[in-house]
Scaffold this active site. Structure first.
Site, mmCIF file in Angstrom:
data_model
loop_
_atom_site.group_PDB
_atom_site.id
_atom_site.type_symbol
_atom_site.label_atom_id
_atom_site.label_comp_id
_atom_site.label_asym_id
_atom_site.label_seq_id
_atom_site.Cartn_x
_atom_site.Cartn_y
_atom_site.Cartn_z
ATOM 1 C CE LYS A 1 -4.594 0.187 2.145
ATOM 2 N NZ LYS A 1 -5.335 0.366 3.404
HETATM 3 O O1 G3P Z 1 -9.300 1.269 4.547
HETATM 4 C C1 G3P Z 1 -9.264 2.565 5.057
HETATM 5 C C2 G3P Z 1 -10.006 2.609 6.340
HETATM 6 O O2 G3P Z 1 -9.334 1.857 7.318
HETATM 7 C C3 G3P Z 1 -10.211 4.016 6.827
HETATM 8 O O3 G3P Z 1 -11.484 4.026 7.379
HETATM 9 O O4 G3P Z 1 -13.352 4.888 8.748
HETATM 10 O O5 G3P Z 1 -10.943 5.506 9.305
HETATM 11 O O6 G3P Z 1 -12.062 6.452 7.280
HETATM 12 P P1 G3P Z 1 -11.993 5.284 8.229
#
Ligand code: G3P
Length: 221
Positions: free
Chosen positions: A83
């Protein structure tokens, strides 16, 4: 639509694995940090039980060190997807690693323009963060629609990996558009199974069946 699980918690992955719904896993530095354990150990343990792509993110921000970290991460297991963030150095690293046949997941994508650059850099996956766009009153699903349309126009081979998924709506709307993958927090996978009318209908079936006094497999079965 493929489902990746968005977690670095091996126990959560083990719990969902028997459903056969785990097509891959995505991690990021924040998810790794939550575990309070050695990054390499976490990634190795995930790769031992998940055969699909497992995303592990570099933390360097300059090309030379991103490349070194990417090659190191890729050496952990054959199903590692490296990534990299959607930055200039990240995309230079993406180009370098993808030219070596390494899977690359370009993350922190927030615009169609960024998504075009990622595809042109040979990304295996592009991760648009729908929830974080919604957080600032922009349309995360609108971005998925744009990317899908643009990628189709030019037959880009990069798979749309919908990330920052916060709701059933994000999953369903992404699937209606045709996004290939959604990476889901474990709790959302569980929510997909649930509907009140299913519970109500099953309860009624079982109550009616109980009245028959029968068993599917007779005692002498
Ligand atoms: O895959 C990306 C994810 O982990 C981020 O999610 O909810 O922190 O925006 P969030």
């Amino acid at each position: 639509m493929k489902f990746f699980i968005d977690t670095a918690d091996i126990e959560q992955i083990k719990e969902i694995l028997p459903t056969g719904l785990v097509d891959g896993v995505t991690t990021n530095p924040s998810l790794i940090a939550k575990q309070g354990k050695d990054m390499r150990g976490i990634i190795e343990s995930i790769c031992e039980i998940v055969k699909g792509p497992v995303s592990a993110e570099v933390t360097a921000t300059d090309y030379e060190n991103m490349k070194k970290e990417g090659l190191y991460l890729s050496s952990i297991a054959k199903n590692i997807a490296v990534k990299v963030p959607l930055t200039e150095d990240g995309l230079k690293t993406c180009r370098e690693l993808s030219n070596k046949g390494i899977m690359v997941n370009v993350t922190l994508c927030f615009s169609a323009g960024q998504a075009i650059l990622a595809a042109k850099s040979g990304a295996t996956f592009i991760s648009p963060f729908v929830g974080r766009l919604d957080d600032i009153n922009e349309s995360g699903i609108g971005l998925i629609k744009e990317i899908y349309e643009i990628y189709k126009n030019y037959n880009f081979q990069t798979s749309i990996l919908v990330a920052s998924v916060r709701s059933m709506e994000h999953i369903i709307e992404s699937a209606k558009i045709g996004a290939q993958i959604a990476t889901l927090p474990p709790k959302l996978i569980k929510e997909l199974f649930i509907h009140p009318l299913t519970d109500k209908g099953l309860k009624a079936f079982l109550e009616d069946w109980k009245k028959t006094g029968q068993k599917i497999i007779p005692d002498n079965g």
